[in-house]
Design a protein around this motif. Sequence first.
Motif, PDB file in Angstrom:
ATOM      1  N   ASP A 150       0.641   1.799 -10.030  1.00 45.42           N
ATOM      2  CA  ASP A 150      -0.577   1.667  -9.243  1.00 45.42           C
ATOM      3  C   ASP A 150      -0.411   0.545  -8.226  1.00 45.42           C
ATOM      4  O   ASP A 150       0.673  -0.019  -8.067  1.00 45.42           O
ATOM      5  CB  ASP A 150      -1.777   1.403 -10.157  1.00 45.42           C
ATOM      6  CG  ASP A 150      -1.575   0.193 -11.075  1.00 45.42           C
ATOM      7  OD1 ASP A 150      -0.643  -0.608 -10.820  1.00 45.42           O
ATOM      8  OD2 ASP A 150      -2.339   0.051 -12.046  1.00 45.42           O
ATOM      9  N   PHE A 151      -1.507   0.217  -7.537  1.00 42.50           N
ATOM     10  CA  PHE A 151      -1.430  -0.795  -6.495  1.00 42.50           C
ATOM     11  C   PHE A 151      -1.068  -2.160  -7.064  1.00 42.50           C
ATOM     12  O   PHE A 151      -0.313  -2.923  -6.434  1.00 42.50           O
ATOM     13  CB  PHE A 151      -2.753  -0.885  -5.736  1.00 42.50           C
ATOM     14  CG  PHE A 151      -2.738  -1.910  -4.629  1.00 42.50           C
ATOM     15  CD1 PHE A 151      -2.043  -1.662  -3.453  1.00 42.50           C
ATOM     16  CD2 PHE A 151      -3.387  -3.119  -4.774  1.00 42.50           C
ATOM     17  CE1 PHE A 151      -1.996  -2.605  -2.436  1.00 42.50           C
ATOM     18  CE2 PHE A 151      -3.348  -4.067  -3.757  1.00 42.50           C
ATOM     19  CZ  PHE A 151      -2.660  -3.815  -2.586  1.00 42.50           C
ATOM     20  N   ALA A 152      -1.573  -2.474  -8.254  1.00 42.32           N
ATOM     21  CA  ALA A 152      -1.255  -3.768  -8.857  1.00 42.32           C
ATOM     22  C   ALA A 152       0.240  -3.902  -9.103  1.00 42.32           C
ATOM     23  O   ALA A 152       0.839  -4.961  -8.853  1.00 42.32           O
ATOM     24  CB  ALA A 152      -2.033  -3.939 -10.160  1.00 42.32           C
ATOM     25  N   ALA A 153       0.854  -2.830  -9.584  1.00 35.61           N
ATOM     26  CA  ALA A 153       2.298  -2.852  -9.827  1.00 35.61           C
ATOM     27  C   ALA A 153       3.058  -2.987  -8.515  1.00 35.61           C
ATOM     28  O   ALA A 153       4.035  -3.750  -8.418  1.00 35.61           O
ATOM     29  CB  ALA A 153       2.717  -1.591 -10.566  1.00 35.61           C
ATOM     30  N   ALA A 154       2.626  -2.260  -7.484  1.00 33.15           N
ATOM     31  CA  ALA A 154       3.289  -2.330  -6.179  1.00 33.15           C
ATOM     32  C   ALA A 154       3.159  -3.726  -5.575  1.00 33.15           C
ATOM     33  O   ALA A 154       4.129  -4.276  -5.039  1.00 33.15           O
ATOM     34  CB  ALA A 154       2.689  -1.289  -5.236  1.00 33.15           C
ATOM     35  N   ARG A 155       1.979  -4.295  -5.683  1.00 35.17           N
ATOM     36  CA  ARG A 155       1.760  -5.642  -5.137  1.00 35.17           C
ATOM     37  C   ARG A 155       2.635  -6.663  -5.857  1.00 35.17           C
ATOM     38  O   ARG A 155       3.182  -7.577  -5.228  1.00 35.17           O
ATOM     39  CB  ARG A 155       0.286  -6.010  -5.278  1.00 35.17           C
ATOM     40  CG  ARG A 155      -0.085  -7.361  -4.660  1.00 35.17           C
ATOM     41  CD  ARG A 155      -1.585  -7.563  -4.700  1.00 35.17           C
ATOM     42  NE  ARG A 155      -2.099  -7.411  -6.062  1.00 35.17           N
ATOM     43  CZ  ARG A 155      -3.390  -7.379  -6.362  1.00 35.17           C
ATOM     44  NH1 ARG A 155      -4.301  -7.434  -5.396  1.00 35.17           N
ATOM     45  NH2 ARG A 155      -3.787  -7.259  -7.619  1.00 35.17           N
ATOM     46  N   GLU A 156       2.805  -6.489  -7.166  1.00 36.32           N
ATOM     47  CA  GLU A 156       3.646  -7.410  -7.933  1.00 36.32           C
ATOM     48  C   GLU A 156       5.108  -7.308  -7.502  1.00 36.32           C
ATOM     49  O   GLU A 156       5.807  -8.322  -7.380  1.00 36.32           O
ATOM     50  CB  GLU A 156       3.518  -7.107  -9.425  1.00 36.32           C
ATOM     51  CG  GLU A 156       4.268  -8.082 -10.316  1.00 36.32           C
ATOM     52  CD  GLU A 156       3.999  -7.846 -11.784  1.00 36.32           C
ATOM     53  OE1 GLU A 156       4.862  -8.230 -12.605  1.00 36.32           O
ATOM     54  OE2 GLU A 156       2.941  -7.269 -12.120  1.00 36.32           O
ATOM     55  N   ALA A 182       0.832  -1.207   0.000  1.00 44.54           N
ATOM     56  CA  ALA A 182       0.000   0.000   0.000  1.00 44.54           C
ATOM     57  C   ALA A 182       0.866   1.256   0.000  1.00 44.54           C
ATOM     58  O   ALA A 182       0.608   2.200  -0.761  1.00 44.54           O
ATOM     59  CB  ALA A 182      -0.933  -0.010   1.209  1.00 44.54           C
ATOM     60  N   HIS A 183       1.900   1.285   0.828  1.00 41.61           N
ATOM     61  CA  HIS A 183       2.791   2.452   0.877  1.00 41.61           C
ATOM     62  C   HIS A 183       3.557   2.607  -0.435  1.00 41.61           C
ATOM     63  O   HIS A 183       3.758   3.729  -0.920  1.00 41.61           O
ATOM     64  CB  HIS A 183       3.776   2.314   2.040  1.00 41.61           C
ATOM     65  CG  HIS A 183       3.160   2.539   3.387  1.00 41.61           C
ATOM     66  ND1 HIS A 183       2.703   3.769   3.802  1.00 41.61           N
ATOM     67  CD2 HIS A 183       2.927   1.683   4.411  1.00 41.61           C
ATOM     68  CE1 HIS A 183       2.217   3.671   5.024  1.00 41.61           C
ATOM     69  NE2 HIS A 183       2.334   2.412   5.417  1.00 41.61           N
ATOM     70  N   LEU A 184       3.973   1.476  -1.017  1.00 42.25           N
ATOM     71  CA  LEU A 184       4.697   1.540  -2.285  1.00 42.25           C
ATOM     72  C   LEU A 184       3.783   2.035  -3.406  1.00 42.25           C
ATOM     73  O   LEU A 184       4.220   2.801  -4.273  1.00 42.25           O
ATOM     74  CB  LEU A 184       5.262   0.163  -2.630  1.00 42.25           C
ATOM     75  CG  LEU A 184       6.109   0.090  -3.897  1.00 42.25           C
ATOM     76  CD1 LEU A 184       7.336   0.996  -3.793  1.00 42.25           C
ATOM     77  CD2 LEU A 184       6.534  -1.357  -4.172  1.00 42.25           C
TER      78      LEU A 184
END
Length: 214
Positions: A60-66, A37-39
């Motif tokens: 976005d969040f998808a990229a950060a989660r990956e 979330a922070h990323l």
Amino acid sequence: MLTLTEIAEDPLVLTRRLRLRDGSEVLFRPLAHADAAHLARFLEALSPESRRLSTFDGYDFAAARELCAAIARYDKLRLVLEEVRSGRIVGLLEFSLDLTSADIARYREAGVRLAETTDCRFGPTLADDYQDRGVGTLIFPLVTEVARRLGRTRIILWGGVLGDNPRAIRYYEKNGFQPVGSFIGEDGLRSLDMILDLHAVPDQASPLPRRSSS
């Protein structure tokens, strides 16, 4: 020599607390699974110009989660700069222990033979409000020590540096990188390949914590 698995299991081996010129403090540490979330907020806040100069697949969040899901799964080590006071991520530093065939071919044409056992790729991105504050210079001794702890003796730039980014070129030259050649990327823009031989760079960082024997 540290492995990516050892770093993921014990992030403190590469964690440091740094004081900036204005007295504020940031934490230099490996990216963690809980950072998604922070990323995402860090990536989303990057200006169009900062995005143009970076190499991320998404913002976005998808990229950060990956990125968080990839910890210790592939050949990448990612570290963040985190504001101590707020917990906000203000920088992302990427190492790759893998070399692309294009990198190897370009450097060979320039007379430099790369090897995955000795060389790594590196790319930094700072939040817009942390640029031009001396942060890159402050953390660079830690960057070189991380490369050494990974068993590498040379660093090349991840994707090169765009030829129309003189500020970044000066930064790399100031820190010992040598130009190797130039190339035209898939976007049609000219970039410069640069390499740093760590044998020629004194180890100026205060030692990062060593792995506990207990």
